[in-house]
Every structure is written in C-alpha cells, then in structure tokens.
Motif scaffolding. Structure first.
Motif: not given
Length: 289
Positions: A27, A29, A35, A93, A119-120, A123
């Motif tokens: 993931v 960022s 990442t 995460p 972002e998480v 994704k």
C-alpha cells in the motif's frame, strides 16, 4: 486401515480447500512518501462469488506491525476462521511501532490517520470486491489499535458504521495507566515523538484523547463495542470511557473479563467483536451470504 487413512487424508484436504486465503498487499503512501504492507484475509467464498464483501479493518498494537494478528495470536487460524464464518474481508494494515494511527503534528513521516482513511481504504477498494460505503466497513484493534479504531471512527463517521476496541490505550496523557515508573517513562517519551511534550502542548493531548471524544461518538451514531481485562494496566481509562457513555447515554457494548494485556485475552475477545460486527452488517444489509 488403508481406506481409513485415505478418508482421513481426503478430509484434511477438504478442510484445507475451505480455508480463507491470506494475501499480502503493498500500500503506497503519497502523504508519507513510502510503501507499507498489509495482510488481507479473503473468505473462502470470495473466489466463488461475484458479490462485494464488507471489510473489517483490524489494527495491531504498539511496538508491533501489520502481521501481528496472524503471527502472534496463539491460534494461528483465528483470523481465517472468522473471515470464513462471517464472510468478511479482514484487512490488517501497517501502523508501525508507535504511530497511534494519528496524523502527527510533530513528524511529517507519521501521518497514519490520512494513510488509513484515504490511502489504505482506496487501495483495498480498488484491489478487491468490497462494499465501498460506510455500511460495509467496520474497524477494531488491540491496545494502540483499539485507540486508533475509536479515534478514526470518531473523526470519520462517513467511513465506518461500527467500531471497537480491545484493551484500548484510550488517552495519550496516560492518566490512570497502571505501569511501573520506568515503563511509563519510556512510553511517555514515545508519545512526545509524535505529539510533543505534554507539559508544552496539553491541549494537543486532550484533543487526541478518545475519552474526550465520547460526545462526538454519540453524535455519530455508530455501533460501538469495547472491552478490557480486569488485570490490564489500561482498565481504568476503559472504565472512564464507559462511564462517559453511560452519562451521555451513548448506546454501546462494554465488558470486562478476566485477563491482562495479552494475546490470550485478545484471541478470546476478537470473536465477540466479529459477532457484534456481523449483526451490525446484517442489519445494514451488507452481509454477502
């Protein structure tokens, strides 16, 4: 004897074929310019279905990492079993060793509130068949992760319909934490790295206290569940949040059980959270099967 052995082998192969799939996801960022990784557990039914699935975001504790729930829980199949039982995608995460899942006003490389909520989720929603709505998202975690789940739920009611906490470290000011002086001093220093010295910025600590967010959580109307072991050094902050919810009449599920700050306790606690979230998701019409 041979037939018995063959039957036994067939039985275990069948069980293995029914197991949830454990996936690893990178993931990236933008906000932190690096990442990080996440563990994603997909229920066995996911491969055979075209439906969109609800997601349980499961946060790890302080001094830990994204794969803690898979590697440190005594029952190594707990997460997979819960994913299968409730037809949930379970996402774990990265929160690093001491981010507290907040956007640090001190460290620009520790912006985990933005990371988790933007972002998480983005994704995950673009990688898997998820329900891209708050009615299909729930969040919980242990210790630092319990704090993070309630903080993120309080500040982002548009993202989560329910939230929980197991042994939550709910107040960064550490008031009423029952720790030996040396340990308390070390944790205080870690908080200073992300929030600054409490003596200089007491209002910052007050702002980031989940206990002080009781009224906001009531206004959000999310379903809430949290618990703590009676021998846990964090029992008093959890009791205080419960008292505030009782006072302001926030519906919530709170329990205390034997145990301390341990994986044995969290392993026993998580199935209760999963059942609670299942009922919420069912009420929302977000259950796949």
């Amino acid at each position: 004897m041979i037939k018995t052995l063959l039957f036994g082998l067939s039985f275990f192969v069948t069980l293995a074929s029914m197991a949830a799939k454990v996936d690893s996801l990178n993931v990236p960022s933008t906000v932190m310019q690096r990442t990080m990784r996440a563990v994603i557990v997909l229920p066995e039914s996911y491969a055979k279905s075209k439906a969109n699935y609800p997601v349980l975001y499961l946060l790890h504790g302080g001094y830990g990492h994204f794969n803690d729930w898979i590697t440190k829980s005594p029952d190594k199949n707990l997460i997979q079993r819960l994913a299968d039982q409730y037809n949930l995608i379970i996402a774990m995460p990265e929160g690093e060793v001491f981010s507290y899942y907040l956007d640090s006003p001190v460290r620009k490389d520790s912006q985990f509130e933005t990371y988790l909520t933007k972002e998480v989720i983005s994704k995950l929603d673009n990688t898997y068949r998820t329900i891209r709505d708050r009615k299909g998202r729930v969040i919980t975690g242990l210790s630092m992760g319990g704090y993070g789940s309630l903080l993120l739920a309080a500040r982002h009611p548009d993202l989560y319909c329910a939230a929980g906490s197991m042994s939550g470290a709910l107040n960064p000011d550490m008031q009423s934490w029952k720790l030996p002086p040396d340990m308390a001093k070390g944790i205080k220093q870690e908080f200073e790295k992300i929030l600054g010295p409490i003596e200089q910025v007491p209002d910052t600590y007050a702002t980031f206290s989940v206990i002080n967010l009781a009224d906001r959580l009531k206004a959000n109307g999310q379903k809430l569940i949290f618990d703590c072991g009676v021998d846990d050094f964090l029992i008093e902050p959890n009791r205080e949040l419960h008292r505030r919810f009782v006072f302001n009449q926030t519906p919530h599920d709170y329990s205390e059980r034997p145990g301390g700050h341990s994986w044995e306790y969290w392993q026993n606690s998580l199935p209760n959270h999963a059942l609670f979230f299942h009922n919420v998701l069912k009420e929302n019409g977000s259950i796949t099967q």
